[in-house]
Design a protein around this motif. Structure first.
Motif, PDB file in Angstrom:
ATOM      1  N   GLU A  47      -3.355  10.878   2.640  1.00 22.84           N
ATOM      2  CA  GLU A  47      -3.464   9.975   1.502  1.00 22.84           C
ATOM      3  C   GLU A  47      -4.765   9.185   1.557  1.00 22.84           C
ATOM      4  N   SER A  48      -5.094   8.672   2.750  1.00 18.60           N
ATOM      5  CA  SER A  48      -6.325   7.909   2.922  1.00 18.60           C
ATOM      6  C   SER A  48      -7.550   8.778   2.670  1.00 18.60           C
ATOM      7  N   LEU A  51      -7.843   9.777  -1.125  1.00 21.96           N
ATOM      8  CA  LEU A  51      -8.260   8.636  -1.937  1.00 21.96           C
ATOM      9  C   LEU A  51      -9.723   8.296  -1.687  1.00 21.96           C
ATOM     10  N   LYS A 191       2.298   9.238  -5.810  1.00 17.33           N
ATOM     11  CA  LYS A 191       1.556   8.030  -5.482  1.00 17.33           C
ATOM     12  C   LYS A 191       0.060   8.300  -5.456  1.00 17.33           C
ATOM     13  N   ILE A 192      -0.333   9.387  -4.826  1.00 13.59           N
ATOM     14  CA  ILE A 192      -1.763   9.725  -4.737  1.00 13.59           C
ATOM     15  C   ILE A 192      -2.355   9.985  -6.117  1.00 13.59           C
ATOM     16  N   ASN A 194      -1.192   9.140  -9.096  1.00 11.03           N
ATOM     17  CA  ASN A 194      -1.181   7.967  -9.966  1.00 11.03           C
ATOM     18  C   ASN A 194      -2.242   6.952  -9.551  1.00 11.03           C
ATOM     19  N   THR A 195      -2.459   6.820  -8.238  1.00 15.25           N
ATOM     20  CA  THR A 195      -3.515   5.926  -7.761  1.00 15.25           C
ATOM     21  C   THR A 195      -4.879   6.419  -8.242  1.00 15.25           C
ATOM     22  N   ARG A 198      -5.183   5.760 -11.984  1.00 10.45           N
ATOM     23  CA  ARG A 198      -5.464   4.356 -12.293  1.00 10.45           C
ATOM     24  C   ARG A 198      -6.905   3.996 -11.964  1.00 10.45           C
ATOM     25  N   SER A 199      -7.387   4.529 -10.840  1.00  6.34           N
ATOM     26  CA  SER A 199      -8.774   4.266 -10.454  1.00  6.34           C
ATOM     27  C   SER A 199      -9.741   4.801 -11.497  1.00  6.34           C
TER      28      SER A 199
END
Length: 578
Positions: A47-48, A51, A191-192, A194-195, A198-199
């Motif tokens: 995830e890190s 992102l 989660k990934i 959608n993050t 949004r970004s």
């Protein structure tokens, strides 16, 4: 005793057995916890990482395809999957790209495409009519195991890519193994994605706001301006202002990049210049580029990302230098004309002087030579006076000597001076002055100079049988003077040149004139606090069509305070004829 020993042995064995089972169970639980922790750590690390990759991509591009591709390319390091696909939906097409960890047949890919299409249409029904383009699957080189030819996806889940409430695409994870994905796997992917969405959404909002400001600034520029951004497939037009559209004769609305570049024609190979700017990261200036009979100066500059040396695009600025080119030509003509203009009276004076020195002239010829010297001297002094007046106007040192005076009497006086010349040309000269205009403060010598210039120009432009009319009218707190003729008129694109220092228009120019008349007239009127302008309806810049004459207007403020100053005892004679 033996029985007791046996019982004790059994109890000890049981105890150690139970103890072994306990420790084994605890070890199994610990092992599972460690595996769970390892799996969770891997997920968080993924995830890190993803992102971070998305943040880096977003730093130079908001291309949703690049973001989706980065997610799909790295996801197979975490999940057991057969394929990872992403679909990008636009208004004109849906594209589907698939990465496979195992060899798949056409049926598997067809099923994935159907799953993606059904999911997109379930979210947004408008996607039903949009054509789909499916690209061949890409494979990992290290995986060579192929599935049966008729294998189909038995497990899958979809994650929509929604940015700023708009469906932009879909990510689909599939496997040929049934029931392989857990809720936590899907939650992490949601989660990934959608993050990331949004970004991208926030960045798009910021960029759209800033782009709006930049577009407004660019649109207000009188110079042509356009911006090309560096995309995956090359340069793409991003912004173009209205001035550039007019210069390049481009239609309103959406433009393709090739449409813009084609308008430059064979401008020293514009594509080569763009490539050179991208490579060398330096601005290139192209002087005197001719497009549609106009002259332009082009500035082609690299666009950098913030304060880095990374080039993200190219800008082209178009400066219309047609007026400068015309003025340059006029300046050259003016220089030649001044030399000729000053040589003519000097040559006449020299010739007359030589004849006088011979002392072989009778009284009549002697007087005639003296008249030649006198008239030629006055002509030369008038030309020099015009040059000095123009220099004073340029330097801001032009001085007026105002006094209370009757404008109507000045108009009639100057009209009377041209009445004989007008009659010789068969031109009617009319005056129409408004009754009741009071005396006011102005410089009668300089305003008389303006009137003489306007009369002279009208006489040159008006054909035999034509009419020249001068009017004076009160307009609020200003006096307005109008000098109209029935000549052929002046092309609209040439009117601005007339008030320049070297402004003469072909068919109205006089070879025996400095061409400074209107420039000086404007300086005189402006120094009084007034305005001067020309109206001349004509159909084309070539003067074709029916001319409707020309009217020159100028205004003077009505100032009733008496401001009288002593004139210099000796003045250089002023020019009265343009």
């Amino acid at each position: 005793m033996q029985t007791i020993a046996l019982i004790f042995s059994i109890l000890v064995s049981g105890f150690f057995g139970i103890l072994s089972i306990f420790y084994a169970s605890r070890d199994e639980k610990t092992k599972k916890e460690r595996e769970s922790q390892k799996k969770e750590l891997s997920r968080r690390l993924y995830e890190s990482t993803i992102l971070k990759d998305i943040a880096q991509i977003s730093a130079y591009s908001l291309n949703i395809e690049l973001v989706a591709g980065a997610i799909v390319a790295s996801i197979q390091n975490l999940f057991k999957l057969t394929t990872a696909s992403y679909a990008i939906a636009t208004e004109i097409q849906i594209t589907i790209n698939t990465r496979a960890s195992q060899g798949i047949g056409p049926q598997y890919l067809e099923n994935i495409s159907k799953i993606i299409r059904d999911s997109l249409c379930g979210i947004d029904e408008t996607k039903k009519t949009i054509p789909i383009k499916v690209f061949p699957a890409q494979y990992n080189i290290e995986n060579t195991i192929s599935l049966p030819f008729d294998a189909v996806p038995l497990s899958y889940f979809n994650i929509p890519l929604i940015v700023n409430n708009r469906l932009r695409g879909l990510i689909t994870i599939s496997s040929h193994i049934p029931n392989i994905y857990q809720e936590e796997d899907m939650s992490m992917m949601y989660k990934i994605v959608n993050t990331a969405a949004r970004s991208i959404g926030r960045l798009e909002e910021v960029i759209e706001t800033e782009k709006g400001k930049t577009d407004s600034l660019i649109a207000s520029l009188s110079s042509g301006a356009m911006l090309f951004m560096l995309e995956k497939n090359g340069l793409s037009i991003s912004t173009i202002n209205e001035a550039a559209r007019i210069f390049l004769n481009l239609p309103a609305g959406y433009l393709e990049t090739y449409m813009v570049l084609d308008r430059f024609g064979k401008t020293e190979s514009i594509l080569l210049h763009l490539q050179k700017v991208l490579t060398e990261k330096k601005t290139i200036v192209l002087n005197d580029i001719i497009l549609s009979e106009k002259h332009f100066k082009l500035y082609i500059s690299p666009v950098f990302y913030y304060d880095t040396k990374n080039v993200i695009g190219v800008s082209i600025t178009m400066q219309d230098i047609t007026m400068e080119k015309d003025l340059e030509a006029l300046r050259e003509n003016f220089t030649n004309m001044v030399v000729h203009q000053l040589r003519t009276p000097l040559t006449a004076i020299k010739g007359a002087s030589n004849l006088l020195l011979n002392k072989n002239l009778n009284d009549k010829d002697y007087e005639k030579m003296l008249d030649v010297i006198k008239n030629s001297s006055e002509e030369g002094l008038n030309d020099i006076g015009s040059l000095l007046d123009a220099a004073k106007i340029d330097a801001g040192k032009f001085v007026l000597y105002k006094e209370m005076f009757d404008i109507n009497s000045l108009v009639h006086q100057r009209a009377q001076e041209f009445l004989v010349l007008a009659g010789q040309k068969g031109i009617t000269l009319n005056t129409n002055t408004q009754v009741g205009i009071p005396e006011f403060s102005f410089d009668p010598l300089r305003i008389g100079q303006v009137l003489s210039n306007l009369f002279s120009n009208s006489l040159k432009a008006t054909p035999v049988g034509g009419t020249i009319t001068i009017k004076t009218i009160l307009n609020g707190g200003n006096l307005e003077v109008l000098v109209s003729d029935t000549g052929n008129g002046i092309p609209k694109d040439k009117i601005g040149l007339l008030f320049s220092k070297f402004g003469q228009i072909g068919n109205t120019a006089n070879k025996d004139s400095t061409g400074l008349g209107l420039f000086i007239s404007k300086g005189i009127v402006v120094e009084h606090g007034g305005k001067i302008w020309i109206e001349s309806p004509v159909l084309s810049s070539q003067g074709e069509g029916e001319g409707k004459g020309t009217t020159v207007h100028f205004t003077l403020p009505i100032v009733k305070e008496k401001k009288e100053e002593e004139r210099e005892a000796l003045e250089i004679p002023q020019t009265f004829v343009n």
